[in-house]
Design a protein around this motif. Structure first.
Motif, PDB file in Angstrom:
ATOM      1  N   ARG A  39     -10.024  -5.831   6.751  1.00 26.26           N
ATOM      2  CA  ARG A  39     -10.253  -4.287   5.873  1.00 26.26           C
ATOM      3  C   ARG A  39     -10.922  -3.293   7.071  1.00 26.26           C
ATOM      4  O   ARG A  39     -10.510  -2.104   6.889  1.00 26.26           O
ATOM      5  CB  ARG A  39     -11.197  -4.608   4.609  1.00 26.26           C
ATOM      6  CG  ARG A  39     -10.439  -5.203   3.516  1.00 26.26           C
ATOM      7  CD  ARG A  39     -11.434  -5.199   2.458  1.00 26.26           C
ATOM      8  NE  ARG A  39     -10.809  -5.373   1.093  1.00 26.26           N
ATOM      9  CZ  ARG A  39     -11.530  -5.953   0.146  1.00 26.26           C
ATOM     10  NH1 ARG A  39     -12.518  -6.170   0.178  1.00 26.26           N
ATOM     11  NH2 ARG A  39     -10.609  -5.937  -0.936  1.00 26.26           N
ATOM     12  N   LEU A  40     -11.879  -3.947   7.810  1.00 24.64           N
ATOM     13  CA  LEU A  40     -12.377  -2.941   8.729  1.00 24.64           C
ATOM     14  C   LEU A  40     -11.304  -2.500   9.856  1.00 24.64           C
ATOM     15  O   LEU A  40     -11.257  -1.241  10.218  1.00 24.64           O
ATOM     16  CB  LEU A  40     -13.581  -3.755   9.450  1.00 24.64           C
ATOM     17  CG  LEU A  40     -14.298  -3.063  10.420  1.00 24.64           C
ATOM     18  CD1 LEU A  40     -14.862  -1.598   9.949  1.00 24.64           C
ATOM     19  CD2 LEU A  40     -15.317  -3.867  11.244  1.00 24.64           C
ATOM     20  N   LYS A  41     -10.587  -3.500  10.193  1.00 22.03           N
ATOM     21  CA  LYS A  41      -9.510  -3.069  11.044  1.00 22.03           C
ATOM     22  C   LYS A  41      -8.412  -2.157  10.657  1.00 22.03           C
ATOM     23  O   LYS A  41      -8.196  -1.126  11.497  1.00 22.03           O
ATOM     24  CB  LYS A  41      -8.515  -4.259  11.755  1.00 22.03           C
ATOM     25  CG  LYS A  41      -7.508  -4.111  12.649  1.00 22.03           C
ATOM     26  CD  LYS A  41      -6.850  -5.466  12.978  1.00 22.03           C
ATOM     27  CE  LYS A  41      -5.847  -5.255  14.040  1.00 22.03           C
ATOM     28  NZ  LYS A  41      -4.656  -4.575  13.452  1.00 22.03           N
ATOM     29  N   ASN A  42      -8.065  -2.117   9.470  1.00 22.67           N
ATOM     30  CA  ASN A  42      -7.299  -1.238   8.557  1.00 22.67           C
ATOM     31  C   ASN A  42      -7.812   0.070   8.335  1.00 22.67           C
ATOM     32  O   ASN A  42      -7.346   1.173   8.734  1.00 22.67           O
ATOM     33  CB  ASN A  42      -6.643  -2.016   7.253  1.00 22.67           C
ATOM     34  CG  ASN A  42      -5.679  -1.028   6.725  1.00 22.67           C
ATOM     35  OD1 ASN A  42      -4.732  -0.686   7.374  1.00 22.67           O
ATOM     36  ND2 ASN A  42      -5.853  -1.074   5.474  1.00 22.67           N
ATOM     37  N   CYS A  43      -9.306  -0.066   8.154  1.00 20.77           N
ATOM     38  CA  CYS A  43     -10.017   1.266   7.906  1.00 20.77           C
ATOM     39  C   CYS A  43      -9.975   2.149   9.173  1.00 20.77           C
ATOM     40  O   CYS A  43      -9.747   3.383   9.143  1.00 20.77           O
ATOM     41  CB  CYS A  43     -11.166   1.236   7.338  1.00 20.77           C
ATOM     42  SG  CYS A  43     -12.032   2.285   6.669  1.00 20.77           S
ATOM     43  N   MET A  44     -10.205   1.327  10.227  1.00 19.94           N
ATOM     44  CA  MET A  44     -10.588   2.001  11.473  1.00 19.94           C
ATOM     45  C   MET A  44      -9.223   2.517  12.176  1.00 19.94           C
ATOM     46  O   MET A  44      -9.161   3.741  12.733  1.00 19.94           O
ATOM     47  CB  MET A  44     -11.166   1.032  12.635  1.00 19.94           C
ATOM     48  CG  MET A  44     -12.418   0.481  12.193  1.00 19.94           C
ATOM     49  SD  MET A  44     -13.789   1.697  12.155  1.00 19.94           S
ATOM     50  CE  MET A  44     -14.081   2.042  13.728  1.00 19.94           C
ATOM     51  N   GLU A  45      -8.117   1.681  11.918  1.00 20.48           N
ATOM     52  CA  GLU A  45      -6.698   2.426  12.348  1.00 20.48           C
ATOM     53  C   GLU A  45      -6.270   3.550  11.388  1.00 20.48           C
ATOM     54  O   GLU A  45      -5.838   4.508  12.278  1.00 20.48           O
ATOM     55  CB  GLU A  45      -5.972   1.408  12.302  1.00 20.48           C
ATOM     56  CG  GLU A  45      -5.913   0.251  13.074  1.00 20.48           C
ATOM     57  CD  GLU A  45      -4.826  -0.834  12.876  1.00 20.48           C
ATOM     58  OE1 GLU A  45      -4.018  -1.066  11.951  1.00 20.48           O
ATOM     59  OE2 GLU A  45      -4.787  -1.914  13.997  1.00 20.48           O
ATOM     60  N   SER A  46      -6.672   3.824  10.234  1.00 23.28           N
ATOM     61  CA  SER A  46      -6.175   4.683   9.585  1.00 23.28           C
ATOM     62  C   SER A  46      -7.171   5.832   9.831  1.00 23.28           C
ATOM     63  O   SER A  46      -6.700   7.074   9.975  1.00 23.28           O
ATOM     64  CB  SER A  46      -6.415   4.565   7.864  1.00 23.28           C
ATOM     65  OG  SER A  46      -5.832   3.455   7.482  1.00 23.28           O
ATOM     66  N   ALA A  47      -8.389   5.750  10.000  1.00 24.33           N
ATOM     67  CA  ALA A  47      -9.181   6.782  10.494  1.00 24.33           C
ATOM     68  C   ALA A  47      -8.649   7.365  11.914  1.00 24.33           C
ATOM     69  O   ALA A  47      -8.844   8.655  12.160  1.00 24.33           O
ATOM     70  CB  ALA A  47     -10.708   6.347  10.723  1.00 24.33           C
ATOM     71  N   ALA A  48      -8.306   6.533  12.954  1.00 23.96           N
ATOM     72  CA  ALA A  48      -7.940   6.886  14.220  1.00 23.96           C
ATOM     73  C   ALA A  48      -6.606   7.840  13.880  1.00 23.96           C
ATOM     74  O   ALA A  48      -6.334   8.925  14.569  1.00 23.96           O
ATOM     75  CB  ALA A  48      -7.644   5.550  14.986  1.00 23.96           C
ATOM     76  N   GLU A  49      -5.594   7.313  13.084  1.00 22.71           N
ATOM     77  CA  GLU A  49      -4.682   8.275  12.893  1.00 22.71           C
ATOM     78  C   GLU A  49      -5.019   9.610  12.384  1.00 22.71           C
ATOM     79  O   GLU A  49      -4.501  10.670  12.836  1.00 22.71           O
ATOM     80  CB  GLU A  49      -3.417   7.240  12.093  1.00 22.71           C
ATOM     81  CG  GLU A  49      -2.816   6.341  12.366  1.00 22.71           C
ATOM     82  CD  GLU A  49      -1.867   6.887  13.796  1.00 22.71           C
ATOM     83  OE1 GLU A  49      -1.231   7.743  13.555  1.00 22.71           O
ATOM     84  OE2 GLU A  49      -1.908   6.115  14.684  1.00 22.71           O
ATOM     85  N   LEU A  50      -5.817   9.749  11.244  1.00 24.54           N
ATOM     86  CA  LEU A  50      -6.209  11.098  11.083  1.00 24.54           C
ATOM     87  C   LEU A  50      -6.820  11.852  11.803  1.00 24.54           C
ATOM     88  O   LEU A  50      -6.712  13.048  12.060  1.00 24.54           O
ATOM     89  CB  LEU A  50      -7.367  10.652   9.578  1.00 24.54           C
ATOM     90  CG  LEU A  50      -6.686  10.238   8.297  1.00 24.54           C
ATOM     91  CD1 LEU A  50      -7.672  10.030   7.387  1.00 24.54           C
ATOM     92  CD2 LEU A  50      -5.701  11.521   7.984  1.00 24.54           C
ATOM     93  N   PHE A  51      -7.677  11.239  12.902  1.00 29.56           N
ATOM     94  CA  PHE A  51      -8.302  12.098  13.999  1.00 29.56           C
ATOM     95  C   PHE A  51      -7.262  12.438  14.964  1.00 29.56           C
ATOM     96  O   PHE A  51      -7.387  13.520  15.290  1.00 29.56           O
ATOM     97  CB  PHE A  51      -9.312  11.222  14.492  1.00 29.56           C
ATOM     98  CG  PHE A  51     -10.396  10.791  13.914  1.00 29.56           C
ATOM     99  CD1 PHE A  51     -11.101  11.513  13.069  1.00 29.56           C
ATOM    100  CD2 PHE A  51     -11.296   9.743  14.345  1.00 29.56           C
ATOM    101  CE1 PHE A  51     -12.220  11.123  12.344  1.00 29.56           C
ATOM    102  CE2 PHE A  51     -12.402   9.148  13.658  1.00 29.56           C
ATOM    103  CZ  PHE A  51     -12.903  10.073  12.705  1.00 29.56           C
ATOM    104  N   LYS A  52      -6.174  11.836  14.938  1.00 29.60           N
ATOM    105  CA  LYS A  52      -5.127  12.279  16.085  1.00 29.60           C
ATOM    106  C   LYS A  52      -4.461  13.489  15.215  1.00 29.60           C
ATOM    107  O   LYS A  52      -3.911  14.417  15.994  1.00 29.60           O
ATOM    108  CB  LYS A  52      -4.113  10.824  16.220  1.00 29.60           C
ATOM    109  CG  LYS A  52      -4.448   9.921  17.086  1.00 29.60           C
ATOM    110  CD  LYS A  52      -3.344   8.921  17.133  1.00 29.60           C
ATOM    111  CE  LYS A  52      -3.732   7.689  17.784  1.00 29.60           C
ATOM    112  NZ  LYS A  52      -2.709   6.899  17.850  1.00 29.60           N
TER     113      LYS A  52
END
Length: 64
Positions: A39-52
C-alpha cells in the motif's frame, strides 16, 4: 494518509472467510511485500506520477 482502499487484513479475511494470516501469507507470496508495504509503495508511486504531471503540488498535498 489515506490512499486508495484502506480495509484491514482482518476485513479482507472476514470477506473471504479465511484467517488474516492466510491473507498475509498469500499476499506476501504473490507480491513479495506485506499488504502495508504494498500500500505504501503504491501510494508513493501514485503521488510521484501526480507530481510529474501536476504544476500545483500544494493542491495535491492539501488533499492528503
Amino acid at each position: 494518509m489515506v490512499c486508495g482502499d484502506d480495509r484491514t487484513v482482518k476485513k479482507f479475511a472476514e470477506l473471504l472467510h479465511v484467517s488474516g494470516r492466510t491473507i498475509e501469507r498469500a499476499f506476501l507470496a504473490e507480491t513479495g511485500l506485506t499488504l502495508g508495504q504494498w500500500r505504501l509503495k503504491n501510494c508513493m508511486e501514485s503521488a510521484a506520477e501526480l507530481f510529474k504531471t501536476s504544476d500545483n503540488i500544494e493542491r495535491y498535498a492539501a488533499a492528503y
